[in-house]
Design a protein around this motif. Structure first.
Motif, PDB file in Angstrom:
ATOM      1  N   LEU A   1       0.833  -1.208   0.000  1.00 17.75           N
ATOM      2  CA  LEU A   1       0.000   0.000   0.000  1.00 17.75           C
ATOM      3  C   LEU A   1       0.864   1.253   0.000  1.00 17.75           C
ATOM      4  CD1 LEU A   1      -2.726  -1.052   2.609  1.00 17.75           C
ATOM      5  CD2 LEU A   1      -2.768  -1.295   0.121  1.00 17.75           C
ATOM      6  N   PRO A   2       0.409   2.321  -0.659  1.00 17.82           N
ATOM      7  CA  PRO A   2       1.172   3.573  -0.695  1.00 17.82           C
ATOM      8  C   PRO A   2       0.991   4.366   0.602  1.00 17.82           C
ATOM      9  CG  PRO A   2      -0.823   3.822  -1.983  1.00 17.82           C
ATOM     10  CD  PRO A   2      -0.804   2.387  -1.523  1.00 17.82           C
ATOM     11  N   VAL A   3       1.505   3.815   1.694  1.00 17.67           N
ATOM     12  CA  VAL A   3       1.389   4.422   3.021  1.00 17.67           C
ATOM     13  C   VAL A   3       2.769   4.841   3.506  1.00 17.67           C
ATOM     14  CG1 VAL A   3       0.781   4.012   5.441  1.00 17.67           C
ATOM     15  CG2 VAL A   3      -0.670   3.100   3.624  1.00 17.67           C
ATOM     16  N   SER A   4       2.882   6.078   3.975  1.00 18.06           N
ATOM     17  CA  SER A   4       4.121   6.567   4.585  1.00 18.06           C
ATOM     18  C   SER A   4       3.794   7.097   5.971  1.00 18.06           C
ATOM     19  CB  SER A   4       4.759   7.665   3.723  1.00 18.06           C
ATOM     20  OG  SER A   4       3.854   8.749   3.527  1.00 18.06           O
ATOM     21  N   ALA A   5       4.814   7.269   6.779  1.00 25.08           N
ATOM     22  CA  ALA A   5       4.587   7.720   8.150  1.00 25.08           C
ATOM     23  C   ALA A   5       5.754   8.565   8.634  1.00 25.08           C
ATOM     24  CB  ALA A   5       4.388   6.521   9.076  1.00 25.08           C
ATOM     25  N   GLU A   6       5.415   9.525   9.490  1.00 15.53           N
ATOM     26  CA  GLU A   6       6.438  10.411  10.045  1.00 15.53           C
ATOM     27  C   GLU A   6       6.545  10.239  11.551  1.00 15.53           C
ATOM     28  OE1 GLU A   6       4.710  14.175   8.913  1.00 15.53           O
ATOM     29  OE2 GLU A   6       3.882  14.520  10.908  1.00 15.53           O
ATOM     30  N   VAL A   7       7.736  10.552  12.064  1.00 20.41           N
ATOM     31  CA  VAL A   7       7.989  10.587  13.504  1.00 20.41           C
ATOM     32  C   VAL A   7       8.583  11.952  13.827  1.00 20.41           C
ATOM     33  CG1 VAL A   7       9.182   9.508  15.450  1.00 20.41           C
ATOM     34  CG2 VAL A   7       8.452   8.098  13.514  1.00 20.41           C
ATOM     35  N   CYS A   8       8.167  12.528  14.933  1.00 26.06           N
ATOM     36  CA  CYS A   8       8.682  13.839  15.350  1.00 26.06           C
ATOM     37  C   CYS A   8       9.875  13.666  16.283  1.00 26.06           C
ATOM     38  CB  CYS A   8       7.601  14.636  16.064  1.00 26.06           C
ATOM     39  SG  CYS A   8       6.145  14.976  15.050  1.00 26.06           S
ATOM     40  N   PRO A   9      10.819  14.620  16.265  1.00 23.44           N
ATOM     41  CA  PRO A   9      11.989  14.506  17.134  1.00 23.44           C
ATOM     42  C   PRO A   9      11.657  14.336  18.610  1.00 23.44           C
ATOM     43  CG  PRO A   9      12.390  16.171  15.461  1.00 23.44           C
ATOM     44  CD  PRO A   9      10.950  15.758  15.322  1.00 23.44           C
ATOM     45  N   HIS A  10      10.615  15.007  19.093  1.00 20.26           N
ATOM     46  CA  HIS A  10      10.294  14.860  20.518  1.00 20.26           C
ATOM     47  C   HIS A  10       9.843  13.447  20.849  1.00 20.26           C
ATOM     48  CE1 HIS A  10       6.888  16.826  18.391  1.00 20.26           C
ATOM     49  NE2 HIS A  10       6.103  16.025  19.069  1.00 20.26           N
ATOM     50  N   HIS A  11       9.220  12.767  19.889  1.00 14.98           N
ATOM     51  CA  HIS A  11       8.742  11.414  20.171  1.00 14.98           C
ATOM     52  C   HIS A  11       9.846  10.367  20.132  1.00 14.98           C
ATOM     53  CE1 HIS A  11       4.488  12.862  19.046  1.00 14.98           C
ATOM     54  NE2 HIS A  11       4.514  12.619  20.338  1.00 14.98           N
ATOM     55  N   PHE A  12      10.941  10.627  19.401  1.00 15.00           N
ATOM     56  CA  PHE A  12      12.045   9.652  19.459  1.00 15.00           C
ATOM     57  C   PHE A  12      13.150  10.068  20.422  1.00 15.00           C
ATOM     58  CE2 PHE A  12      13.295  11.921  15.377  1.00 15.00           C
ATOM     59  CZ  PHE A  12      14.477  12.514  15.844  1.00 15.00           C
ATOM     60  N   THR A  13      13.002  11.236  21.040  1.00 19.18           N
ATOM     61  CA  THR A  13      14.037  11.728  21.957  1.00 19.18           C
ATOM     62  C   THR A  13      13.641  11.592  23.418  1.00 19.18           C
ATOM     63  OG1 THR A  13      14.816  13.312  20.296  1.00 19.18           O
ATOM     64  CG2 THR A  13      15.461  13.738  22.571  1.00 19.18           C
ATOM     65  N   MET A  14      12.365  11.836  23.737  1.00 16.83           N
ATOM     66  CA  MET A  14      11.911  11.834  25.131  1.00 16.83           C
ATOM     67  C   MET A  14      10.806  10.814  25.358  1.00 16.83           C
ATOM     68  SD  MET A  14      11.616  15.813  26.382  1.00 16.83           S
ATOM     69  CE  MET A  14      11.293  15.320  28.091  1.00 16.83           C
TER      70      MET A  14
END
Length: 425
Positions: free
Chosen positions: A251-264
């Protein structure tokens, strides 16, 4: 336009499989030449990038500029200058302004206002009129006016039948749908992640299912509609699992992660203060580790900020009263480099993919690439020296960040947009 020659820098250009010392010549707003050595002319502005990294300008798919309607929080001018300071050369403002960006006229007004911007402004239009979730907006008219994607960001379209209509229209017009995955009925007044820390602070929690239920729904519905789906600010381990499942189905699905969610994680919240309040909230350590693994394996393809500025008085109070939101344009690369590259989760090339190359692919635009003939959107950064984040020096009106005083590497030194220097440290 002046000619610019960037010399002696470590050029990191994943789109062209380059990671090494190169010179880059810029003429008439475009990249003229990339070579091991380029002789400088008398009429050329030479930038010595020795011991610096030279990368394609970052593209942030998820930004709140607040104008029109909330200029006390941010303006297009201050937000775009904050982007330039962070090495971000293209930004996608979300439509939850006042009035909402939900018509061709409002898109044109936004682009007129954006003439002051030193970086590229790529507007996103609302799915429904006024983001009220009752009636479909004029999506085709907005596309003709200049939007690059659709989103109801700040909320989800909870009427599934209406959301299906917006997905089908997005598919017909070849516009990606950017989904803010939040089941409002499940929030139940929560202000931070549901868990031990919330119990310690005596605050109502937000469960992972608030996000996961809509992630699953939107993937299933986009499969039926046949459109491109981009999942915004993913914060849970099961979001990663669901995205992986979608990708395995092709499926043409992409996803993002924010810096605050991978840092804290939520266990690093030190007090009941609005600077720690964001939506989705900071999750537990297992979720953080899953997001990092998702970035490492490429399941999660994009790093975006969800830059959401607020006034000082609004945020400097209990999470029960403060609005959701964190600023990020001026810290995203430094946090990404410090938390992911310096700790061995990603290579620098992989980080650039997630901040430049892949966001361009999601939008289907010809950016994130330093090949000759391409637009000269370039960022130069110093990854050798440690410094402290100082929110008092932010260009953004918003100072709402829990990272004030954090030691990081990855200071942006120069930002170039269409061959013009728009920021210099």
């Amino acid at each position: 336009m002046e000619k610019i020659l960037i010399k002696n820098g470590r050029v990191v250009d994943p789109a062209n499989y380059i990671d090494g010392k190169k010179d880059i010549l810029i003429e008439d707003g475009k990249i003229k030449k990339v070579a091991d050595f380029i002789v400088e002319d008398e009429d050329t502005n030479v930038i010595d990038a020795d011991e610096k990294v030279v990368m394609p300008g970052f593209i942030d798919l998820h930004v709140h500029l607040r104008e029109p309607g909330f200029e006390y929080k941010e303006t297009i001018e201050t937000g775009s200058k904050a982007a330039a300071r962070g090495g971000v050369t293209s930004i996608c403002p979300m439509p939850n302004t006042k009035p909402v960006i939900d018509s061709p006229e409002s898109v044109k007004d936004l682009l007129k206002r954006a003439e002051c911007s030193p970086v590229h402004i790529l507007p996103i239009g609302a799915c429904t009129i006024g983001q009220e979730g009752k009636e479909l907006a004029d999506i085709e008219g907005m596309k003709d006016a200049g939007i690059v994607a659709l989103s109801e960001d700040g909320k989800s379209v909870m009427d599934s039948a209406l959301f299906r209509k917006s997905l089908k229209e997005a598919a017909r017009l070849d516009l990606p749908m950017f989904s803010h995955c939040e089941d409002k009925a499940l929030v139940e007044g929560g202000v931070m992640n549901k868990g031990q820390k919330a119990e310690e602070l005596g605050l109502p929690g937000i469960t992972n299912s608030v996000e996961d239920v809509i992630v699953a729904r939107d993937i299933i519905m986009s499969k039926e509609a046949g459109n491109r789906l981009h999942l915004c600010h993913c914060s849970t381990a099961d979001s990663v699992v669901l995205v992986e499942m979608a990708k395995k189905q092709g499926l043409p699905v992409s996803a993002e992660v924010c810096p605050h969610h991978f840092t804290m994680s939520d266990d690093e919240i030190t007090e009941d203060n609005g600077r720690f309040k964001m939506n989705p909230p900071l999750r537990n350590r297992e979720d953080v580790d899953a997001l990092k693994e998702g970035l490492k394996t490429g399941i999660m393809e994009v790093i975006s900020t969800d830059h959401a500025p607020h006034g000082k008085e609004e945020k400097d109070q209990s999470m029960l009263k403060a609005p959701f939101g964190i600023v990020g344009l001026e810290t995203s690369f430094a946090l990404g480099y410090t938390e992911l590259v310096d700790k061995g989760v990603l290579t620098l090339s992989q980080l650039v993919e997630k901040m430049s190359v892949n966001p361009a692919k999601v939008l289907g635009i010809d950016k994130g690439n330093l090949a000759p003939g391409k637009a000269a959107d370039i960022v130069i950064a110093d990854i050798t020296k440690e410094y402290k984040i100082d929110s008092s020096k932010f260009v953004s009106k918003g100072k709402n960040t829990p990272f004030d005083g954090k030691k990081v590497k990855g200071r942006v030194i120069t930002t170039i947009v269409d061959g013009k220097i728009v920021y210099k440290y």
